[in-house]
Design a protein around this motif. Structure first.
Motif, mmCIF file in Angstrom:
data_model
loop_
_atom_site.group_PDB
_atom_site.id
_atom_site.type_symbol
_atom_site.label_atom_id
_atom_site.label_comp_id
_atom_site.label_asym_id
_atom_site.label_seq_id
_atom_site.Cartn_x
_atom_site.Cartn_y
_atom_site.Cartn_z
ATOM 1 N N GLY A 1 0.791 -1.223 0.000
ATOM 2 C CA GLY A 1 0.000 0.000 0.000
ATOM 3 C C GLY A 1 0.827 1.278 0.000
ATOM 4 N N THR A 2 2.134 1.181 0.246
ATOM 5 C CA THR A 2 2.944 2.393 0.201
ATOM 6 C C THR A 2 3.095 2.846 -1.255
ATOM 7 N N ARG A 3 3.323 4.133 -1.423
ATOM 8 C CA ARG A 3 3.383 4.703 -2.765
ATOM 9 C C ARG A 3 4.725 5.390 -2.988
ATOM 10 N N THR A 4 5.272 5.216 -4.157
ATOM 11 C CA THR A 4 6.476 5.944 -4.530
ATOM 12 C C THR A 4 6.144 6.770 -5.753
ATOM 13 N N GLU A 5 6.332 8.092 -5.639
ATOM 14 C CA GLU A 5 6.044 8.953 -6.779
ATOM 15 C C GLU A 5 7.357 9.437 -7.374
ATOM 16 N N VAL A 6 7.507 9.303 -8.671
ATOM 17 C CA VAL A 6 8.738 9.764 -9.306
ATOM 18 C C VAL A 6 8.397 10.632 -10.514
ATOM 19 N N ASP A 7 9.392 11.403 -10.909
ATOM 20 C CA ASP A 7 9.274 12.264 -12.070
ATOM 21 C C ASP A 7 9.976 11.571 -13.223
ATOM 22 N N GLY A 8 9.235 11.002 -14.139
ATOM 23 C CA GLY A 8 9.842 10.276 -15.245
ATOM 24 C C GLY A 8 10.009 11.165 -16.466
ATOM 25 N N LYS A 9 10.838 10.669 -17.382
ATOM 26 C CA LYS A 9 11.087 11.433 -18.615
ATOM 27 C C LYS A 9 10.170 10.951 -19.718
ATOM 28 N N GLU A 10 9.639 11.895 -20.480
ATOM 29 C CA GLU A 10 8.819 11.543 -21.622
ATOM 30 C C GLU A 10 9.614 10.618 -22.546
ATOM 31 N N GLY A 11 8.994 9.545 -23.007
ATOM 32 C CA GLY A 11 9.670 8.618 -23.913
ATOM 33 C C GLY A 11 10.278 7.422 -23.201
ATOM 34 N N ASP A 12 10.567 7.576 -21.902
ATOM 35 C CA ASP A 12 11.060 6.441 -21.131
ATOM 36 C C ASP A 12 9.904 5.498 -20.822
ATOM 37 N N THR A 13 10.228 4.245 -20.550
ATOM 38 C CA THR A 13 9.149 3.320 -20.197
ATOM 39 C C THR A 13 8.899 3.368 -18.691
ATOM 40 N N VAL A 14 7.762 2.827 -18.315
ATOM 41 C CA VAL A 14 7.406 2.757 -16.893
ATOM 42 C C VAL A 14 8.402 1.853 -16.154
ATOM 43 N N MET A 15 8.882 0.802 -16.844
ATOM 44 C CA MET A 15 9.890 -0.078 -16.237
ATOM 45 C C MET A 15 11.185 0.678 -16.019
ATOM 46 N N HIS A 16 11.683 1.322 -17.081
ATOM 47 C CA HIS A 16 12.962 2.032 -16.996
ATOM 48 C C HIS A 16 12.909 3.115 -15.914
ATOM 49 N N THR A 17 11.810 3.811 -15.850
ATOM 50 C CA THR A 17 11.655 4.882 -14.864
ATOM 51 C C THR A 17 11.759 4.323 -13.451
ATOM 52 N N ALA A 18 11.155 3.167 -13.229
ATOM 53 C CA ALA A 18 11.223 2.548 -11.901
ATOM 54 C C ALA A 18 12.657 2.148 -11.564
ATOM 55 N N VAL A 19 13.316 1.508 -12.515
ATOM 56 C CA VAL A 19 14.685 1.044 -12.272
ATOM 57 C C VAL A 19 15.614 2.240 -12.040
ATOM 58 N N ALA A 20 15.440 3.286 -12.841
ATOM 59 C CA ALA A 20 16.302 4.464 -12.724
ATOM 60 C C ALA A 20 16.130 5.168 -11.376
ATOM 61 N N HIS A 21 14.979 5.004 -10.777
ATOM 62 C CA HIS A 21 14.717 5.660 -9.484
ATOM 63 C C HIS A 21 14.743 4.667 -8.319
ATOM 64 N N ASP A 22 15.298 3.491 -8.553
ATOM 65 C CA ASP A 22 15.386 2.475 -7.496
ATOM 66 C C ASP A 22 14.046 2.155 -6.854
ATOM 67 N N VAL A 23 13.010 2.119 -7.663
ATOM 68 C CA VAL A 23 11.703 1.750 -7.128
ATOM 69 C C VAL A 23 11.677 0.234 -6.964
ATOM 70 N N GLU A 24 11.456 -0.209 -5.755
ATOM 71 C CA GLU A 24 11.408 -1.650 -5.519
ATOM 72 C C GLU A 24 10.139 -2.233 -6.114
ATOM 73 N N GLY A 25 10.240 -3.474 -6.589
ATOM 74 C CA GLY A 25 9.023 -4.139 -7.059
ATOM 75 C C GLY A 25 8.984 -4.294 -8.560
ATOM 76 N N ILE A 26 9.900 -3.585 -9.267
ATOM 77 C CA ILE A 26 10.030 -3.786 -10.701
ATOM 78 C C ILE A 26 11.473 -4.163 -10.958
ATOM 79 N N VAL A 27 11.665 -5.309 -11.603
ATOM 80 C CA VAL A 27 13.029 -5.784 -11.791
ATOM 81 C C VAL A 27 13.541 -5.435 -13.197
ATOM 82 N N GLY A 28 12.747 -5.783 -14.197
ATOM 83 C CA GLY A 28 13.154 -5.445 -15.566
ATOM 84 C C GLY A 28 14.400 -6.179 -16.004
ATOM 85 N N GLU A 29 14.425 -7.460 -15.691
ATOM 86 C CA GLU A 29 15.623 -8.263 -15.928
ATOM 87 C C GLU A 29 16.113 -8.242 -17.378
ATOM 88 N N CYS A 30 15.199 -8.277 -18.333
ATOM 89 C CA CYS A 30 15.629 -8.392 -19.734
ATOM 90 C C CYS A 30 15.869 -7.030 -20.369
#
Ligand code: FES
Length: 106
Positions: A10-39
């Protein structure tokens, strides 16, 4: 482009992503736990599974070809709102996007 990741507890992490980046990349770039994006976004791993918030389903668009099969390979339950977050690109129309993260990705 603001993106809010809602974690399984239930906790929320809000980040400022860059237009054109993916939701996965944005999470990884901001160390958001819960998205791995292994490939790295090649639609080969399903460790970037997320559930798009109901209010954002239309804006996020349809699943891409092959996305569904990959989702089936992932660890988390597949729901109608399931997407591979590496297949959602941030655009102004998605400013404020909310995605929910599964308990585990593998
Ligand atoms: Fe691997 Fe999305 S990062 S399928």
């Amino acid at each position: 482009v603001k993106v809010t990741y809602v974690h399984h507890d239930g906790t929320r992490t809000e980040v400022d992503g860059k237009e054109g980046d993916t939701v996965m990349h944005t999470a990884v770039a901001h160390d958001v736990e819960g998205i791995v994006g292994e490939c790295g976004g090649a639609m080969m791993c399903a460790t970037c599974h997320c559930y798009v918030d109901d209010e954002w389903l239309d804006a996020a668009g349809e699943r891409r070809d092959g996305e569904e099969d990959m989702l089936d390979c992932g660890a988390a339950e597949v729901k109608p709102s399931s997407r591979l977050s590496c297949q959602i690109r941030l655009s102004p129309a998605l400013d404020g996007l909310v995605v929910h993260l599964p308990e585990e990705q593998m």
